[in-house]
Structure formats: structure tokens, C-alpha cells
Enzyme design. Sequence first.
Site, PDB file in Angstrom:
ATOM      1  N   ASP A   1     -13.223 -19.767 -32.735  1.00  0.00           N
ATOM      2  CA  ASP A   1     -11.918 -20.264 -33.151  1.00  0.00           C
ATOM      3  C   ASP A   1     -11.804 -21.769 -32.925  1.00  0.00           C
ATOM      4  OD1 ASP A   1     -11.910 -20.069 -30.364  1.00  0.00           O
ATOM      5  OD2 ASP A   1     -10.440 -18.461 -30.318  1.00  0.00           O
TER       6      ASP A   1
ATOM      7  N   ASP B   1      -3.151 -11.518 -22.827  1.00  0.00           N
ATOM      8  CA  ASP B   1      -2.345 -10.687 -23.734  1.00  0.00           C
ATOM      9  C   ASP B   1      -3.209  -9.780 -24.615  1.00  0.00           C
ATOM     10  OD1 ASP B   1      -3.459 -12.459 -25.555  1.00  0.00           O
ATOM     11  OD2 ASP B   1      -1.543 -13.173 -26.357  1.00  0.00           O
TER      12      ASP B   1
ATOM     13  N   HIS C   1      -5.909 -10.738 -26.469  1.00  0.00           N
ATOM     14  CA  HIS C   1      -6.556 -11.300 -27.655  1.00  0.00           C
ATOM     15  C   HIS C   1      -8.064 -11.438 -27.476  1.00  0.00           C
ATOM     16  CE1 HIS C   1      -5.705 -15.659 -26.128  1.00  0.00           C
ATOM     17  NE2 HIS C   1      -6.962 -15.368 -25.873  1.00  0.00           N
TER      18      HIS C   1
ATOM     19  N   GLU D   1      -4.027 -12.593 -31.849  1.00  0.00           N
ATOM     20  CA  GLU D   1      -2.934 -12.247 -30.962  1.00  0.00           C
ATOM     21  C   GLU D   1      -2.381 -10.861 -31.324  1.00  0.00           C
ATOM     22  OE1 GLU D   1      -2.867 -13.989 -28.485  1.00  0.00           O
ATOM     23  OE2 GLU D   1      -2.192 -16.062 -28.728  1.00  0.00           O
TER      24      GLU D   1
END
Length: 259
Positions: free
Chosen positions: A67, A136, A138, A143
Site C-alpha cells: 500500500d 482494527d 486490516h 479497513e
Amino acid sequence: MRIAILPDAAAIAGLAADRIEALYRRKPAFVLGLATGSTPLPLYAELVERHKAGRISFAEVSSYNLDEYVGLPRDHVEGYSNFIHRHLVDLVDFREGAAHGPDAWTGDSHAAAAAYDAAIREAGGIDLQVLGIGSDGHIGFNEPAGSLTSRTHVGVLTEQTRRDNSRFFDGDIDAVPTHCITQGLGTIMEARENLMICTGEGKAEAVRELVEGPVSQRWPATILQMHPNTVVFLDEAAASRLEMKDFYREVWEKEQLPL
Ligand code: PGA
């Protein structure tokens, strides 16, 4: 998924590097998927050491980052392309231009995302993908609530992720970009082998969901339960909330026996 609970980050780095070294021996021109963040740094340091010791060469390797932030200047020290160059690519023998990342500076990030996805396919796909997990849930910057089959795309970062990553931006959450280009979950699922590394108490909840929760958009990493060749390396703290820890230890130990 195979689960390895190890004493510490150094032990994880050693075993993860063993798998990359084994891949290099089978296929010196392998395609390596790289994750950023703090978690893989001991692994990258171990790879640099093994390169110096003559055990592994990256001369024929091409790499693809997971990313990139959208909105940082190209030369920003926390840009992920720069991060990977600093911690691995510039310290070993990668060929010029062999380390790739999503191009967040073209002016059309959606087109850049599609082009990146196509480039990975054209390179023959990723042989081994290094992964970390966000608190979280990811992977890459996928996400919660994104499609479990997504391709490389432009995404929005949760406040949790921006808070987690603000430590790289002098603690200033407002300095953390709101957008990214990330390999999609469908893209990551095409990697032939995934090495997921999770360390520290802060990852324990996400790890519990990853290993023992249902596959769901709420915890995107859970899609790896559907992947045929994923090893999850955990330290004791990251494994602390797993219900079946003893069983995973037993399986991992027994799997090391020659049969
Ligand atoms: P970290 O990030 O390794 O810095 O904890 C992991 C991630 O967000 O994927």
C-alpha cells in the site's frame, strides 16, 4: 492457516526469514510482497544480515508493496515506498527499478490502483507476501466493511488506523493522510504464500478474530482463513487472547516432524 506461537519477535524474524531463504533457493527470481509498519522490521533486518552473510540475494527479485498513502509528498520520509527502500531495498542488492509500490502521485489514484493490480499479475503474481495486521483487523489498508474480494483500490483510513500510525508523524493524527492506495483483499488472496506477523498486546484482539472469529468484513484479515498457504507468526502477547493456544502449539510442533 497455520499458527506458530513463538517466544519473541527475534524468533519470528528467524523463522520467517527461513521461509524467504527457502523460496530464494527454489526460485531466485521470486516476487516478494512487502508490508510496512513496525512489525516486519526485525524480519527485514534479518534479511539484510543474511544478504551480508551471502545466504540470500535479491538481484533477480522484484517486490511489490502492499500500500501507499495518498496525499504525502513523494519524498516524505514516512511514504511507504521510501520506508521500504530505507529498511530493505537500499540495504541489499535489488536491481534499480525492481522494487514497486502503488503510484500515489499520478493525479489519478483510481487509475494508478488498477494499473498496479495489473502490474502484479503481469509479474506472474506474488510468490510470498509479508503481512502485518492493524489493531482494527486490516491487512494492507483494507479497513473494515470493504469487499472481501476487492482488487487494488483507493481506500479511506479509519480514525483508529490514523491514531495508530500517528506515532510516525510526531503524534499528530491530523498529519496522517486520510486516503491510501492498497492492494485489495482479493489481490492479497492470490499470493501463493502469506507470512502474517503479529506482535504485542495491541494486536491480541485482532489476532483472536483473525484466528478464531468468523470470516467477516468487520475484521478484514479473517479472509486469510480461506487462503491455502498462510502462516501466522505470533508472539505470546499477540496470542494471549486465543482460546485454543495449547492446541496450536501442539499442531505446530508436530508439523515440524518428518512424516
Ligand atoms: P504495525 O502496522 O506493524 O506498525 O503495527 C501493521 C498494520 O497496520 O498493518
